[in-house]
Scaffold this motif. Structure first.
Motif, PDB file in Angstrom:
ATOM      1  N   GLY A   1       5.930   3.751  -2.100  1.00 50.54           N
ATOM      2  CA  GLY A   1       4.569   4.360  -1.805  1.00 50.54           C
ATOM      3  C   GLY A   1       3.353   4.122  -2.523  1.00 50.54           C
ATOM      4  N   VAL A   2       2.323   4.614  -2.392  1.00 48.92           N
ATOM      5  CA  VAL A   2       1.111   4.721  -3.481  1.00 48.92           C
ATOM      6  C   VAL A   2       0.710   6.026  -3.736  1.00 48.92           C
ATOM      7  N   PHE A   3      -0.071   6.323  -4.713  1.00 47.30           N
ATOM      8  CA  PHE A   3      -1.090   7.502  -4.789  1.00 47.30           C
ATOM      9  C   PHE A   3      -2.346   6.907  -4.086  1.00 47.30           C
TER      10      PHE A   3
ATOM     11  N   LEU B   1      -4.577  -9.385   3.400  1.00 42.54           N
ATOM     12  CA  LEU B   1      -5.170  -8.089   4.161  1.00 42.54           C
ATOM     13  C   LEU B   1      -4.320  -6.815   3.791  1.00 42.54           C
ATOM     14  N   ILE B   2      -3.189  -6.792   3.369  1.00 40.31           N
ATOM     15  CA  ILE B   2      -2.409  -5.818   2.823  1.00 40.31           C
ATOM     16  C   ILE B   2      -1.996  -5.863   1.377  1.00 40.31           C
ATOM     17  N   GLY B   3      -2.300  -4.858   0.549  1.00 40.83           N
ATOM     18  CA  GLY B   3      -2.041  -4.865  -0.818  1.00 40.83           C
ATOM     19  C   GLY B   3      -2.359  -3.682  -1.612  1.00 40.83           C
ATOM     20  N   VAL B   4      -2.521  -3.903  -2.871  1.00 41.89           N
ATOM     21  CA  VAL B   4      -2.884  -2.675  -3.837  1.00 41.89           C
ATOM     22  C   VAL B   4      -3.631  -3.273  -4.872  1.00 41.89           C
TER      23      VAL B   4
ATOM     24  N   LYS C   1       0.017  11.836  -2.758  1.00 42.56           N
ATOM     25  CA  LYS C   1       1.305  11.116  -2.529  1.00 42.56           C
ATOM     26  C   LYS C   1       1.541  10.609  -0.988  1.00 42.56           C
ATOM     27  N   THR C   2       1.856   9.298  -1.098  1.00 41.55           N
ATOM     28  CA  THR C   2       1.907   8.838   0.362  1.00 41.55           C
ATOM     29  C   THR C   2       3.618   7.797   0.068  1.00 41.55           C
ATOM     30  N   GLY C   3       4.187   7.599   1.204  1.00 34.01           N
ATOM     31  CA  GLY C   3       5.066   6.612   1.074  1.00 34.01           C
ATOM     32  C   GLY C   3       6.282   6.698   2.181  1.00 34.01           C
TER      33      GLY C   3
ATOM     34  N   LEU D   1       5.833   1.160   9.007  1.00 33.30           N
ATOM     35  CA  LEU D   1       4.700   0.774   8.147  1.00 33.30           C
ATOM     36  C   LEU D   1       3.939  -0.307   8.721  1.00 33.30           C
TER      37      LEU D   1
ATOM     38  N   ARG E   1       5.956   4.403  -6.602  1.00 31.32           N
ATOM     39  CA  ARG E   1       4.464   4.723  -6.757  1.00 31.32           C
ATOM     40  C   ARG E   1       3.914   4.201  -7.760  1.00 31.32           C
TER      41      ARG E   1
ATOM     42  N   GLY F   1      -3.489   3.245   2.434  1.00 26.42           N
ATOM     43  CA  GLY F   1      -3.591   2.879   0.986  1.00 26.42           C
ATOM     44  C   GLY F   1      -3.500   1.356   0.733  1.00 26.42           C
ATOM     45  N   ILE F   2      -2.757   0.743   1.628  1.00 21.88           N
ATOM     46  CA  ILE F   2      -2.477  -0.703   1.316  1.00 21.88           C
ATOM     47  C   ILE F   2      -3.203  -1.665   2.419  1.00 21.88           C
ATOM     48  N   ALA F   3      -4.146  -1.076   3.493  1.00 19.75           N
ATOM     49  CA  ALA F   3      -4.702  -1.802   4.401  1.00 19.75           C
ATOM     50  C   ALA F   3      -5.781  -2.163   3.732  1.00 19.75           C
TER      51      ALA F   3
ATOM     52  N   PHE G   1       0.335   5.904   3.309  1.00 14.91           N
ATOM     53  CA  PHE G   1       0.579   4.605   2.732  1.00 14.91           C
ATOM     54  C   PHE G   1      -0.101   3.436   3.324  1.00 14.91           C
TER      55      PHE G   1
ATOM     56  N   GLY H   1       3.593  -2.497  -7.610  1.00 14.89           N
ATOM     57  CA  GLY H   1       2.631  -1.313  -7.355  1.00 14.89           C
ATOM     58  C   GLY H   1       3.052  -0.234  -6.344  1.00 14.89           C
ATOM     59  N   ILE H   2       4.108  -0.555  -5.497  1.00 14.25           N
ATOM     60  CA  ILE H   2       4.710   0.473  -4.559  1.00 14.25           C
ATOM     61  C   ILE H   2       5.945   0.954  -5.023  1.00 14.25           C
TER      62      ILE H   2
END
Lengths: 375, 375
Positions: free
Chosen positions: A163-165, B161-164, A150-152, A89, B128, A124-126, A121, B124-125
């Protein structure tokens, strides 16, 4: 008009401002540049793929982008479930940020479920969410993991626990790529196709019983099976994007399946995801019979069809032995589908009659596993 | 009724099914168990904090949970901006999963902005998306980072730069904790308080010019300043949760500020975030003057007030030297606020009249920086 163009199907996933198209048919990698360019504001892409897929498709894919004036960088990762890790990741995020992918550019997953889950994933976070395009190259990814957001990655505590949606902006399911899959990989993906019939589409399951050989052979029956599967998943996801309720139905066979994958250390030589799901679906029907919910004939019918296509249907078929029932139970309890200590399970009243049960006693599951584990 | 209870304020962040309360006032750490228990279905919590905060507040916080029957595990991380890394994200995720925090349980950030951003990202991760509670222990975190759902870590390519986006379920801003902050830390948080006046509340900025000494002293003026700041941020976030437009106003002073933080390697001995924002806000007014948007008197007024409270207001005051304008420009260009190569900047027509400009020429910024950098 060519035969390719006539065969193409589009499934729309309806999610308000996050709606997107799944294009299904032959020749979509060659057409990727045009399909992407017509939907994307930006002109920069980071392509993430793996060592198995890159030699076959990466150059063609990059060439298809180039003719449409899209700049691309690419990153090739090791193949296999172990790539769904924080280590990889971090390297995907680094590639995406180093390439200065901005909000209107996109990150592309060119590969199977592992690459799709990991790349989704990272996208979703970058920058707290970048555009994301799935180009699934396995049957499993085309009918399941590339659709629904669904990612992870995996954790030492269990599969997909981090992971995140994050919904894709586009899915390009090129059915030509399925011709390069090994029979074992194709069968593993087929387990998820059969799953949609078993959840709530008894007619589709009956159609598969009649037509599975045509689906395996390729052509229109295959495209039909993929489109029906994607539509089934799209409908469930549109109704319950974040799995607060009915989306859990998609986990039919997965609670047992994930526990078996954990018990075999995600070693694909012993068991791949679709095989775990195949065994898990049979176990789910048998367990439902034990709970007096489902006729034993339905379990036998499911087992017969999955065995006919060449999938494993019992824990005996997993090479290398399995841990005792209590250890499998522990893996199940660490799975996501636990609320307040009670077990949530997908049970069934018969083929195409699955439902979410949220009060399954742990003791029953352990007793059932003891009965079914190889002696 | 005690004085504590009368002084408490509640600000509501309106985000449909993700709405939440920010409670502001004295004694909230001691009351945390009751406030959390009345809102949370689960009875398990993972508390993430740092080495500075833990010796002062962790035991009290855990005791407050215990009396309400909430089980808690805790993880103490190193203090400082470098903790916003993948390395520590992995350890927070691991603690949360090892504690089997389920969907109705919660992850708590007990600390300043670093702990809040990192813990919110992990919440947040993990699975998920897990429930998340902010207990901010710095002024900066109380008025800014704990509100609005931006979470993240830093990358070698830039800050955050990386997050949710992951909204908390509750924010407990205990104003007693501010008495233990160093004057430098308090001032750094005050820069964000002043920012809300400079964005679009000229009356609030004028009130701060009159009352800043009372705000620094504590009591009702301080609570009033914090509540006004939280309300200002809540209004912006409710209107534009994911920063598609007006939320960018909250970045007033931050484009220059982040570049200065990057240029000083996030070394808090040289520059902390709020100090970067203070210098950045002065630069934003001066740059707006250069662009013929803002009277030089407004820039002078802003500079005078920030200098009066003890904040740095020019790049000369940063110890250890700065890189050339081109290098600062490069850091700015890697910041999130870039679309299709054009610079998005928060500019202003005067105190309380900020706006989002999305066509600022890079050459003007470089020329301006060359003028302002210490010779």
């Amino acid at each position: 008009m060519t035969a390719s163009a006539t065969a193409r199907r589009t499934v729309r996933v309806e999610l308000a401002d996050r709606s997107y198209d799944i294009l299904i048919g032959p020749g979509l990698i060659a057409a990727a540049g045009r399909e992407i360019a017509s939907r994307l504001k930006g002109r920069k892409i980071a392509v993430i793929t793996d060592e198995n897929v890159a030699p076959i498709y990466l150059d063609n894919f990059l060439a298809a982008l180039k003719v449409e004036g899209i700049d691309a960088v690419s990153l090739v990762l090791p193949a296999g479930e172990k790539t769904k890790s924080f280590e990889h990741l971090i390297s995907v995020c680094d590639s995406v940020l180093a390439a200065r992918i901005e909000r209107n550019d996109a990150v592309v997953a060119l590969g199977g479920g592992v690459i799709g889950d990991l790349t989704g994933f990272a996208a979703g976070i970058a920058r707290r969410g970048s555009r994301f395009i799935q180009v699934p190259t396995s049957l499993l990814a085309q009918v399941d993991s590339s659709v629904g957001g669904k990612t992870g990655i995996n954790s030492p505590h269990g599969k997909n626990l981090i992971g995140v949606f994050h919904q894709p902006d586009l899915v390009l399911a090129d059915t030509d790529v399925l011709d390069t899959l090994s029979p074992r990989e194709f069968r593993a993906g087929y387990a998820e196709v059969a799953k949609y019939g078993l959840i709530d589409k008894p007619d589709f399951f009956a159609w598969l019983e009649q037509n599975w050989q045509a689906v395996f052979a390729g052509g229109d029956a295959r495209i039909e099976a993929i489109a029906t599967s994607c539509q089934a998943k799209a409908d469930v996801v549109a109704a319950d994007e974040r799995e607060n309720g009915q989306r859990a139905l998609l986990n039919l066979g997965h609670t047992f399946g994930h526990a078996l994958e954990a018990a075999t250390q995600y070693d694909s030589a012993r068991l791949v995801h679709g095989e775990g799901v195949s065994i898990g679906m049979v176990l789910a029907h048998q367990f439902s019979t034990r709970m007096n919910l489902c006729s034993p004939d339905d379990g036998k019918r499911v087992e017969k069809h999955l065995r006919e296509v060449g999938l494993p249907t019992s824990m005996d078929e997993i090479p290398g032995g399995l841990p005792p029932a209590e250890v499998l139970m522990d893996a199940i309890a660490q799975d996501k589908k636990v609320k307040g200590g009670k077990l949530t399970f997908i049970l069934t009243r018969g083929v195409g009659q699955s439902f979410v049960a949220d009060d399954v006693p742990q003791s029953e599951v352990v007793a059932f596993l003891k009965e079914k584990l190889p002696k």
